[in-house]
Write an enzyme that holds these catalytic residues in place. Structure first.
Site, PDB file in Angstrom:
ATOM      1  N   LYS A 241       0.842  -1.193   0.000  1.00 34.76           N
ATOM      2  CA  LYS A 241       0.000   0.000   0.000  1.00 34.76           C
ATOM      3  C   LYS A 241       0.877   1.242   0.000  1.00 34.76           C
ATOM      4  CE  LYS A 241      -1.814   2.575   3.147  1.00 34.76           C
ATOM      5  NZ  LYS A 241      -1.741   3.913   2.537  1.00 34.76           N
ATOM      6  N   GLU A 315       9.995   0.432  10.647  1.00 32.43           N
ATOM      7  CA  GLU A 315      11.022   1.463  10.505  1.00 32.43           C
ATOM      8  C   GLU A 315      10.306   2.778  10.719  1.00 32.43           C
ATOM      9  OE1 GLU A 315      12.839   4.260   9.408  1.00 32.43           O
ATOM     10  OE2 GLU A 315      13.145   3.559   7.356  1.00 32.43           O
ATOM     11  N   CYS A 349      13.344  10.149   7.599  1.00 35.19           N
ATOM     12  CA  CYS A 349      13.265   9.624   8.957  1.00 35.19           C
ATOM     13  C   CYS A 349      14.604   9.722   9.662  1.00 35.19           C
ATOM     14  CB  CYS A 349      12.808   8.178   8.926  1.00 35.19           C
ATOM     15  SG  CYS A 349      13.788   7.200   7.777  1.00 35.19           S
ATOM     16  N   GLU A 446       9.949  14.754  16.289  1.00 31.24           N
ATOM     17  CA  GLU A 446      10.312  14.675  14.887  1.00 31.24           C
ATOM     18  C   GLU A 446       9.481  15.699  14.112  1.00 31.24           C
ATOM     19  OE1 GLU A 446       9.234  11.117  12.654  1.00 31.24           O
ATOM     20  OE2 GLU A 446      11.185  11.206  11.686  1.00 31.24           O
TER      21      GLU A 446
END
Lengths: 538, 346
Positions: A241, A315, A349, A446
């Protein structure tokens, strides 16, 4: 990595209803985040202060626009799901729109998968796995993977342009990083397909079965290749997806699968919002779940998978420390810092979003960094001279803006170069915060945008403490001329990847993954293969 | 630092350097004092030369080459390209440095320097011609008041392996013959032996001997080999009073490269930041195409900014570059490539 979906499930389906311009900081003439938001924006002359340009004096030389031609991409008005080797509409006929974030124009309508479609895709994958792909000799699987790699290279310009249009990343990055690396992953894992017994000596490596893979919007094609290449090499079949804001390169990849003659059902692609991703990973017919995205969604997935026999790799997010010691090669460190946080608009990331500088060189380093920021070119992602493109979505732009506001409110000092932003599209200025404390939100959360927080340290011990003092543990950077210090730091830093005198370098042979809230499992290298096999004794 | 006494008068200014009445002794003192000031200015307090060089930031080879590779992909088109090509002509030091150079060859070179494309008033003249000392008078007579300057190599070019007093005498003779600029070579033997003081003192002495002439210091980066050495030699030369630092003699391979140029430009940037003094840069040797020259200008622009985009602070040492630039300008104007024989060789 922030994911697309569960947190902002309607990002791209949402038409321009409501406050399109009010919520868009780049609307009108005001620089992003300026004006009513109460941010101080640098309004001096264009170019570093040390260039000595007086008021109104223009730089005598600027590069003329150098746009990459769009016509290599033949966008269809509509794309379907890719299930069992065929394109099909979703079971309820629903569609959503993917938008070019640099113009806010719609690119195409994409079929929106339903639970019934997920079920159909998983069953197709199961059939393909048990009736052929799983028992195909490794060297035959390798042939398909080599073919895919070659087609990706042959169509690299088409993929690069499409990726930049759909995701907003600059063409020089999609052209020089995303697409070549994606092809490299297929080359690399094609090589392993017939050598699994050497990858795991003394053991027999069996495929897990059907892999459910959910990927983010920051590196759409590259993340696809990280997921699909090792899975296929080991004999699994996949249902993937893509993120709802960036489904187009995955759907073009479906064409590549057909062109390569890949048996139906080996690769299935089901675009849709977050809840479709959730339906996919929760499907009982799935043997393995691989997710790259936000920690928040990662938790939900771990919960959904708990108590089943599904294998799981995650992850997730990161807040990497980029540590610069006083003996570092400063001018190259500046480039590394810039590449660490402004690469792909900071939507990475493993971005080096916390800069830790030894106090004795903090002042000259920050000065150099500010000068360098002023030369960064923000604008049309398809211009070959653009360094920083568009933020992927309006929702992400709002999140970045909110966190930058929080940084200002908490007392950090903001610096932004006075570059011109395009009048339309989701753009954000490269941003630098100094006087940041470890407790500030901009030092802990983040941001997933072009925002760098600068902190200082006095001794290596303090650098290690500060670098590790985060819930994340994905990556880190060390800049020093001293080899022994590099070795010490790599041992002590709790991060899956530590770069020395460089940053944001990726290679298919090198494992990548995190500690703590950055997830578990590795992608890339033999480690990446390990995540897609069950090892049995001979 | 030098062992000489400081200048007699601290108020001596740069203007005095150009004053022909200044005696040789005062000139030497002034050069020493200037160098001392520059070393001091490096970070605001008096320092030894060793201390100064100990603080030169290291250079990471991989990082430099990656940065250059990224800048190479800049795409320069249309008006910006024409502007850059015009600037590249104005920045060229048209060079002939061969054993077989004759007065006739030098006169031909000067004609080309003054009118690169005769009959086309839009094409500017180059910055300078660069010749051996014995041919300076010939060149000076040929360029006259055209605005083209005469640069002379000196100090035992290209190896620099001769006696100090001969180097100084050669410099003085070249300037007396009319050289506006002096391109000296450093003593690479001394540099690689770690004898930085000798290199430093020699540059200071040549600067004094050159008097009003602009001093370009050739590092011969192809012989220094490492980027760390290049950066260190750049700092040394600038602190000793160089007006320009220059990569190469053209007699050693590799000559100018983009990464070496970037390292030197970064040293210039730091030097300006710390002393306020603007030092020029001259890559020389191996730059043959207009495309390369634009890549150098991109590296210059993105490293030092628009202030350095002038022949006063940046030069190309080249001979065959000029005609390729002319061809490219013609191509930009007409859309067609010209025949190389449409342009005179020199």
């Amino acid at each position: 990595m922030a994911d697309d979906t569960l947190t902002h499930p309607r990002t791209s389906e949402e038409p321009a209803s409501g406050d399109a311009s009010a919520g868009d900081p780049s609307a009108g003439d005001a620089p992003a985040g300026a004006g009513e938001r109460g941010l101080r924006t640098w309004t001096g002359p264009v170019g570093p202060a040390s260039w000595g340009l007086g008021d109104g004096q223009a730089i005598p030389w600027d590069y003329a626009p150098a746009p990459e031609a769009r016509d290599i991409v033949r966008l269809r008005p509509r794309y379907g799901l890719f299930i069992d080797g065929r394109e099909r509409q979703s079971s309820d006929g629903a569609v959503f729109t993917s938008v070019d974030p640099s113009t806010e124009e719609p690119l195409a309508e994409i079929a929106r998968a339903t639970s019934a479609d997920i079920d159909r895709a998983v069953r197709a994958a199961r059939r393909a796995q048990s009736k052929g792909w799983g028992s195909l000799p490794g060297k035959e699987r390798a042939k398909y993977l080599f073919r895919i790699a070659r087609i990706l290279q042959e169509r690299s310009r088409e993929f690069a342009v499409l990726e930049s249009m759909d995701s907003g990343k600059p063409i020089k990055e999609s052209r020089d990083v995303d697409v070549p690396l994606a092809a490299a992953h297929f080359w690399y894992y094609a090589g392993w397909a017939d050598k699994l017994e050497y990858a795991f000596p003394g053991r027999v490596a069996r495929p897990l079965g059907v892999a459910a893979q959910v990927i983010p919007w920051n590196f759409p094609l590259l993340m696809l290749s990280w997921k699909i290449a090792p899975a296929l090499a080991a004999g699994n079949t996949v249902v993937l997806k893509p993120a709802s804001t960036t489904p187009l390169s995955a759907l073009l990849f479906a064409e590549v699968c057909v062109e390569a003659g890949l048996p139906p059902g080996v690769v299935n692609i089901v675009p849709g919002p977050g809840e479709i991703g959730m339906a996919l990973v929760s499907h009982p017919g799935v043997d393995k779940v691989a997710f790259t995205g936000s920690t928040e969604v990662g938790r939900l997935i771990a919960r959904a998978v708990a108590g089943t026999d599904k294998a799981l790799t995650l992850e997730l997010g990161g807040k990497a420390a980029n540590i610069v010691f006083d003996d570092a090669p400063l001018d190259q460190a500046i480039e590394g810092i810039v590449n660490g946080i402004y690469f792909n608009q900071g939507e990475v990331c493993c971005a080096g979003s916390r800069l830790l500088v030894q106090e004795s060189i903090a002042e000259p380093l920050i000065e150099k960094l500010k000068d360098r920021l002023a030369t960064i070119r923000v604008g049309d992602p398809l211009d070959k001279n653009t360094d920083v493109g568009a933020i992927n979505s309006k929702a992400q732009l709002e999140r970045i803006t909110a966190l930058v506001e929080a940084g200002v409110e908490e007392g950090a000092t903001l610096y932004q170069p006075a570059c011109q932003l395009p009048p339309r599209g989701y753009f954000f200025r490269p941003t630098l915060f100094t006087n940041v404390a470890m407790s500030h939100r901009i030092a802990r959360e983040e941001i997933f945008g072009p925002v760098l927080s600068v902190l200082t340290f006095r001794t290596p011990e303090e650098a290690i403490e500060k670098a590790n003092n985060t819930p994340y543990g994905l990556s880190a950077g060390v800049w020093t001329e001293k080899g022994s210090r590099i070795l010490l730091m790599t041992r002590r830093l709790k991060a899956g990847v530590v770069w020395a005198n460089t940053f944001n370098r990726f290679d298919p042979t090198s494992p990548f993954g995190g500690y703590k809230e950055s997830g578990f499992g590795r992608e890339g290298g033999v480690h990446g293969l390990h995540a897609y096999v069950r090892l049995e004794d001979r | 630092m030098t062992t000489r006494a400081p200048a007699t008068d601290a108020a001596v200014t740069d203007a005095a350097v150009t004053d022909a009445a200044v005696t040789d002794a005062a000139r030497v003192d002034l050069a020493h004092e200037t160098a001392r000031e520059l070393v001091r200015g490096w970070d605001g307090r008096a320092m030894s030369l060793g201390h100064l060089l100990g603080r030169v930031t290291p250079v990471d080879r991989v990082g430099v080459e990656e940065r250059v590779a990224a800048l190479r992909t800049r795409s320069i088109k249309k008006a910006s390209k024409l502007w850059a090509l015009d600037l590249a002509i104005r920045m060229t030091d048209l060079t002939t440095l061969e054993g077989k150079d004759t007065p006739g060859k030098v006169r031909a070179l000067c004609a080309k320097a003054m009118h690169p494309a005769p009959g086309d008033p839009a094409i500017p003249h180059v910055a300078a011609v660069c010749v051996y000392p014995a041919l300076v008078a010939e060149a000076k007579a040929a360029v006259g008041a055209s605005g083209v300057r005469v640069a002379s190599v000196a100090t035992g070019f290209p190896s620099g392996q001769t006696f100090s007093d001969i180097k100084l005498a050669e410099t003085r003779a070249a300037v007396d013959a009319g050289a506006d600029e002096v391109d000296m070579v450093i003593d690479r033997g001394a540099f690689l032996a770690g004898d930085y003081r000798t290199v430093f003192d020699e540059i200071v002495a040549v600067k004094a001997a050159a008097g009003p002439a602009h001093l370009k210091v050739i590092l011969e980066t192809g012989e220094l080999e490492t980027y760390d050495n290049v950066r260190r030699a750049s700092v040394l030369a600038m602190a000793a009073g160089a007006d320009f630092i220059k990569t190469s003699t053209g007699k050693v391979q590799p000559a100018a490269t983009l990464p070496v140029t970037l390292v030197m430009l970064e040293a210039i940037r730091d030097f300006e930041r710390q002393t306020g003094r603007l030092v020029g840069m001259k890559p020389a040797g191996g730059i043959r195409t207009a495309k390369e020259s634009i890549q150098y200008l991109v590296v210059l622009y993105e490293t030092l900014g628009p202030r350095w985009m002038t022949p006063e602070l940046f030069r190309f040492g080249a001979s065959s570059l000029l005609n390729d630039i002319l061809m490219q300008i013609e191509k930009e104007r007409t859309g067609r490539y010209a025949d190389p024989d449409d342009f005179s060789l020199d």
